[in-house]
Design a protein around this motif. Structure first.
Motif, PDB file in Angstrom:
ATOM      1  N   ASN A 134       0.809  -1.223   0.000  1.00 22.56           N
ATOM      2  CA  ASN A 134       0.000   0.000   0.000  1.00 22.56           C
ATOM      3  C   ASN A 134       0.838   1.267   0.000  1.00 22.56           C
ATOM      4  O   ASN A 134       0.287   2.369   0.119  1.00 22.56           O
ATOM      5  N   ASN A 135       2.142   1.133  -0.147  1.00 18.42           N
ATOM      6  CA  ASN A 135       2.984   2.326  -0.348  1.00 18.42           C
ATOM      7  C   ASN A 135       2.541   3.122  -1.562  1.00 18.42           C
ATOM      8  O   ASN A 135       2.756   4.336  -1.631  1.00 18.42           O
ATOM      9  N   ILE A 136       1.921   2.445  -2.533  1.00 20.33           N
ATOM     10  CA  ILE A 136       1.531   3.153  -3.748  1.00 20.33           C
ATOM     11  C   ILE A 136       0.483   4.223  -3.450  1.00 20.33           C
ATOM     12  O   ILE A 136       0.356   5.196  -4.198  1.00 20.33           O
ATOM     13  N   LEU A 137      -0.277   4.058  -2.363  1.00 26.76           N
ATOM     14  CA  LEU A 137      -1.185   5.121  -1.930  1.00 26.76           C
ATOM     15  C   LEU A 137      -0.466   6.133  -1.048  1.00 26.76           C
ATOM     16  O   LEU A 137      -0.578   7.352  -1.238  1.00 26.76           O
ATOM     17  N   TYR A 138       0.300   5.620  -0.086  1.00 22.90           N
ATOM     18  CA  TYR A 138       0.882   6.515   0.912  1.00 22.90           C
ATOM     19  C   TYR A 138       1.983   7.396   0.339  1.00 22.90           C
ATOM     20  O   TYR A 138       2.268   8.465   0.889  1.00 22.90           O
ATOM     21  N   VAL A 139       2.615   6.968  -0.743  1.00 20.12           N
ATOM     22  CA  VAL A 139       3.561   7.857  -1.407  1.00 20.12           C
ATOM     23  C   VAL A 139       2.836   9.109  -1.900  1.00 20.12           C
ATOM     24  O   VAL A 139       3.345  10.235  -1.756  1.00 20.12           O
ATOM     25  N   MET A 140       1.646   8.940  -2.452  1.00 24.07           N
ATOM     26  CA  MET A 140       0.888  10.100  -2.919  1.00 24.07           C
ATOM     27  C   MET A 140       0.440  10.975  -1.749  1.00 24.07           C
ATOM     28  O   MET A 140       0.509  12.207  -1.802  1.00 24.07           O
ATOM     29  N   VAL A 141      -0.013  10.342  -0.672  1.00 33.37           N
ATOM     30  CA  VAL A 141      -0.421  11.097   0.515  1.00 33.37           C
ATOM     31  C   VAL A 141       0.764  11.863   1.086  1.00 33.37           C
ATOM     32  O   VAL A 141       0.659  13.054   1.414  1.00 33.37           O
ATOM     33  N   ASP A 142       1.894  11.191   1.203  1.00 33.32           N
ATOM     34  CA  ASP A 142       3.078  11.827   1.779  1.00 33.32           C
ATOM     35  C   ASP A 142       3.598  12.949   0.888  1.00 33.32           C
ATOM     36  O   ASP A 142       4.119  13.952   1.387  1.00 33.32           O
ATOM     37  N   LEU A 143       3.477  12.779  -0.422  1.00 36.43           N
ATOM     38  CA  LEU A 143       3.884  13.855  -1.331  1.00 36.43           C
ATOM     39  C   LEU A 143       3.097  15.134  -1.057  1.00 36.43           C
ATOM     40  O   LEU A 143       3.657  16.235  -1.022  1.00 36.43           O
ATOM     41  N   VAL A 144       1.808  14.977  -0.826  1.00 33.63           N
ATOM     42  CA  VAL A 144       0.975  16.144  -0.521  1.00 33.63           C
ATOM     43  C   VAL A 144       1.409  16.763   0.807  1.00 33.63           C
ATOM     44  O   VAL A 144       1.544  17.985   0.929  1.00 33.63           O
ATOM     45  N   LEU A 145       1.662  15.915   1.814  1.00 32.60           N
ATOM     46  CA  LEU A 145       2.078  16.428   3.117  1.00 32.60           C
ATOM     47  C   LEU A 145       3.412  17.155   3.036  1.00 32.60           C
ATOM     48  O   LEU A 145       3.611  18.202   3.655  1.00 32.60           O
ATOM     49  N   VAL A 146       4.333  16.596   2.278  1.00 32.01           N
ATOM     50  CA  VAL A 146       5.656  17.208   2.160  1.00 32.01           C
ATOM     51  C   VAL A 146       5.584  18.528   1.409  1.00 32.01           C
ATOM     52  O   VAL A 146       6.156  19.537   1.822  1.00 32.01           O
ATOM     53  N   MET A 147       4.869  18.529   0.285  1.00 31.74           N
ATOM     54  CA  MET A 147       4.842  19.723  -0.554  1.00 31.74           C
ATOM     55  C   MET A 147       4.047  20.860   0.084  1.00 31.74           C
ATOM     56  O   MET A 147       4.322  22.033  -0.151  1.00 31.74           O
ATOM     57  N   THR A 148       3.051  20.510   0.914  1.00 33.27           N
ATOM     58  CA  THR A 148       2.290  21.552   1.609  1.00 33.27           C
ATOM     59  C   THR A 148       2.886  21.879   2.972  1.00 33.27           C
ATOM     60  O   THR A 148       2.480  22.850   3.606  1.00 33.27           O
ATOM     61  N   ASN A 149       3.860  21.028   3.425  1.00 35.69           N
ATOM     62  CA  ASN A 149       4.515  21.233   4.724  1.00 35.69           C
ATOM     63  C   ASN A 149       3.467  21.436   5.815  1.00 35.69           C
ATOM     64  O   ASN A 149       3.496  22.402   6.587  1.00 35.69           O
ATOM     65  N   ARG A 150       2.556  20.504   5.879  1.00 40.05           N
ATOM     66  CA  ARG A 150       1.437  20.588   6.806  1.00 40.05           C
ATOM     67  C   ARG A 150       1.912  20.810   8.230  1.00 40.05           C
ATOM     68  O   ARG A 150       2.792  20.131   8.741  1.00 40.05           O
ATOM     69  N   GLN A 151       1.318  21.785   8.913  1.00 40.52           N
ATOM     70  CA  GLN A 151       1.729  22.141  10.269  1.00 40.52           C
ATOM     71  C   GLN A 151       1.506  20.963  11.214  1.00 40.52           C
ATOM     72  O   GLN A 151       0.471  20.311  11.199  1.00 40.52           O
ATOM     73  N   GLY A 152       2.497  20.730  12.045  1.00 42.79           N
ATOM     74  CA  GLY A 152       2.409  19.645  13.003  1.00 42.79           C
ATOM     75  C   GLY A 152       2.987  18.340  12.497  1.00 42.79           C
ATOM     76  O   GLY A 152       3.141  17.392  13.254  1.00 42.79           O
ATOM     77  N   TRP A 153       3.291  18.263  11.197  1.00 49.77           N
ATOM     78  CA  TRP A 153       3.902  17.046  10.651  1.00 49.77           C
ATOM     79  C   TRP A 153       5.413  17.200  10.719  1.00 49.77           C
ATOM     80  O   TRP A 153       6.007  17.913   9.935  1.00 49.77           O
ATOM     81  N   ASN A 154       6.032  16.533  11.681  1.00 52.64           N
ATOM     82  CA  ASN A 154       7.451  16.730  11.944  1.00 52.64           C
ATOM     83  C   ASN A 154       8.272  15.835  11.033  1.00 52.64           C
ATOM     84  O   ASN A 154       8.226  14.614  11.134  1.00 52.64           O
ATOM     85  N   LEU A 155       9.009  16.429  10.109  1.00 48.10           N
ATOM     86  CA  LEU A 155       9.810  15.661   9.155  1.00 48.10           C
ATOM     87  C   LEU A 155      11.226  15.415   9.656  1.00 48.10           C
ATOM     88  O   LEU A 155      12.012  14.776   8.999  1.00 48.10           O
ATOM     89  N   TRP A 156      11.556  15.929  10.827  1.00 50.85           N
ATOM     90  CA  TRP A 156      12.953  15.979  11.209  1.00 50.85           C
ATOM     91  C   TRP A 156      13.315  15.017  12.340  1.00 50.85           C
ATOM     92  O   TRP A 156      14.453  14.824  12.645  1.00 50.85           O
ATOM     93  N   ASP A 157      12.334  14.461  13.064  1.00 50.59           N
ATOM     94  CA  ASP A 157      12.635  13.592  14.182  1.00 50.59           C
ATOM     95  C   ASP A 157      13.380  12.348  13.711  1.00 50.59           C
ATOM     96  O   ASP A 157      13.093  11.793  12.650  1.00 50.59           O
ATOM     97  N   ALA A 158      14.322  11.908  14.538  1.00 47.70           N
ATOM     98  CA  ALA A 158      15.093  10.725  14.191  1.00 47.70           C
ATOM     99  C   ALA A 158      14.229   9.471  14.310  1.00 47.70           C
ATOM    100  O   ALA A 158      13.230   9.437  15.025  1.00 47.70           O
ATOM    101  N   MET A 159      14.630   8.428  13.582  1.00 52.98           N
ATOM    102  CA  MET A 159      13.943   7.150  13.680  1.00 52.98           C
ATOM    103  C   MET A 159      14.104   6.591  15.086  1.00 52.98           C
ATOM    104  O   MET A 159      15.176   6.681  15.688  1.00 52.98           O
ATOM    105  N   LEU A 160      13.034   6.013  15.622  1.00 51.83           N
ATOM    106  CA  LEU A 160      13.119   5.383  16.928  1.00 51.83           C
ATOM    107  C   LEU A 160      14.078   4.190  16.847  1.00 51.83           C
ATOM    108  O   LEU A 160      13.973   3.368  15.941  1.00 51.83           O
TER     109      LEU A 160
END
Length: 537
Positions: free
Chosen positions: A431-457
């Motif tokens: 299902n990455n084929i859907l979430y890649v599109m969703v994530d593209l929108v989140l990244v390009m709009t830089n949605r507030q509250g979506w932290n792109l910088w936190d390190a992997m657990l």
């Protein structure tokens, strides 16, 4: 194939045989993709005639069939190039001064254990251990200082160092630049590590021997073969296999044909004087790809050292992997501008493009599934010969996807491991084929509250609850159930059978994510594929 060219003693200035030239290799894949796309499109047109959906079918098939051709020719070339490239090593009378640098930020789990393991196994004369950390809340800084004190108690104050920056704009690449600016004159080499890196015995020594060899002076970055180090959950165990296949099949062939690879950004030996002042823009995230391109512009290669093993952690569950992938996505999208960078060869541009092609393929596959589901496309011609040709094409594509990795198998256990990886990866990450599109929108709009910088657990045993899995993956489940419902309601049973791997991945995403995040009764480190065992001894 010419064994001398696969033996690793080849200088970058030497001419490849025609069959090992990147242009010929890429041309094979483009030609195969174009022919297959034309044939699929032709038979679809014979059934339905021209339409907007038919145009979308063609546009989606071309990148997808390019992927299929990429798999096919990697498998074919591997049959002749399985020895790969083993770069020559130079006996050392004296160890050049080298730093093992762990770049950390907001780390709270297992840092001491990984640093102690890595330095103990590579405790050589003139080799120092560095912790280079970025801005973080006070509790993380206290943890780093505690780790520093414990390491100094074991190895001595003069061998273990700490460098810290409070500037929140300083990410890993900026911290590397600060360190190089201050210490490049003192150290000749540095081994770059992430906080989850584990460096086994003699890794650094062998990389230094390669770096000092006269034949390797056009290399600025020696990238180690990176395996998964702590597979404690079923999801991480599957990633362990996936990473091992990636390194053994794709990276090995790519190194022979292209003469270089893209840097991973960690687990590599860099030449300090070469890596300093690359003048990479300060705000980029995927500095590894920029490092590769800017090194190439200065006449230096990044190479894959297949015989040198290092370890890193894998995300322990699919939810955590998605969180990591969205950080990578923003960095990958920034590399689009590198396609137009001056002073680099075409083959390097193509390697950069491959990262972007993965996103194009996901979008293409998602659109293709919708076109086939909700239109008349995807049926078969009634003509006997056309039907046979369509079936051969369809089953041929599936056969390549399922079988091309088997070229690396050496025993029955390898076959089982490879097929297990294919099945689990399809069901969990299809299902990455859907979430890649969703994530593209989140990244390009830089949605507030979506932290792109936190390190992997870094907790290798971290699982997810039913609530966490459902909260993160309900959109894919809804899409999958809608696909199944539509196809059943319209009696499109043949389409449902063909699309079942991806449709089931969507519909079952929540339970598969939950169950694969469970901890295994045992821990597995590195690849168990027989082709890799010699490197892990």
């Amino acid at each position: 194939m010419d064994r001398a060219n696969a033996g690793g003693m080849m200088k970058s200035s030497q001419t490849h045989p025609w069959y090992l030239r990147p242009s010929f290799f890429v041309g094979l894949m483009v030609a195969c993709a174009a022919v297959a796309t034309g044939m699929f499109g032709y038979f679809s047109w014979r059934v339905t005639g021209g339409s907007v959906a038919h145009v979308l079918l063609w546009l989606c098939l071309l990148p997808l069939l390019f992927n299929n051709a990429w798999m096919l020719w990697h498998g074919v070339y591997y049959c002749f190039l399985r020895d790969g490239v083993v770069f020559a090593e130079q006996p050392l009378a004296r160890i050049p001064k080298t730093a093992i640098i762990f770049f950390v930020r907001k780390e709270s789990t297992g840092l001491f254990e990984r640093l102690e393991y890595s330095y103990r196994n590579n405790f050589l004369p003139n080799v120092h251990l560095w912790i280079v950390s970025g801005e973080a809340p006070e509790r993380y800084i206290r943890y780093e200082q505690d780790v520093l004190s414990r390491l100094r108690a074991i190895f001595g104050d003069r061998r273990v160092h700490w460098m810290h920056s409070e500037n929140p704009a300083n990410k890993k690449r900026e911290m590397m630049e600060l360190w190089l600016e201050k210490y490049e004159g003192e150290y000749k080499y540095f081994f770059a590590c992430d906080a989850d890196t584990m460096v086994p015995k003699n890794t650094l020594l062998r990389l230094l021997r390669k770096a000092e060899h006269p034949d390797n002076q056009d290399i600025g970055c020696f990238q180690a073969n990176t395996q998964v180090g702590s597979a404690c959950t079923y999801f991480a165990d599957n990633n362990r296999n996936a990473v091992a296949i990636l390194m053994e099949l794709y990276l090995k062939v790519r190194q022979v044909v292209f003469g270089e690879v893209l840097s991973f950004g960690h687990n590599y030996l860099g030449v300090c004087s070469v890596m300093k002042h690359l003048n990479i823009p300060s705000d980029v995230l995927s500095h590894d790809i920029w490092d590769t391109v800017y090194l190439r512009r200065r006449g230096y290669r990044t190479v894959f050292c297949q015989d040198i093993i290092a370890y890193e952690e894998s995300p322990s569950n699919y939810v955590e992997e998605r969180r990591r992938n969205i950080r990578w996505m923003k960095g990958d999208l920034e590399t689009f501008f590198l396609l137009f960078e001056r002073g680099i060869p075409l083959r390097t541009r193509f390697l950069v493009y491959l990262n972007l092609h993965a996103y194009i393929s996901c979008i293409g596959l998602f659109v293709l599934f919708n076109v086939i589901t909700f239109t008349d496309l995807g049926g078969y011609s009634l003509a006997g010969r056309a039907l046979i040709t369509q079936l051969l094409l369809g089953f041929g594509v599936i056969a390549i996807i399922l079988a091309h990795r088997l070229v690396i198998a050496r025993c029955w256990n390898d076959v089982k491991e490879i097929f297990k990886e294919i099945v689990v990866s399809t069901l969990v990450a299809g299902n990455n084929i859907l979430y890649v599109m969703v994530d593209l929108v989140l990244v390009m709009t830089n949605r507030q509250g979506w932290n792109l910088w936190d390190a992997m657990l870094k907790n290798p045993r971290k699982g997810v609850s039913w609530r966490q899995a459902a909260g993160a993956l309900w959109p894919g489940t809804v899409v999958g159930l809608c696909w199944i419902g539509w196809l059943l309601a319209h009696g499109e049973f043949s389409k449902l059978v063909w699309s079942s791997p991806i449709v089931l991945a969507f519909a079952l995403s929540i339970p598969t994510t939950y169950f694969t995040s469970k901890e295994m009764p045992y821990r597995r480190a590195g690849s168990t594929l027989s082709v890799d065992r010699q490197h892990q001894q």
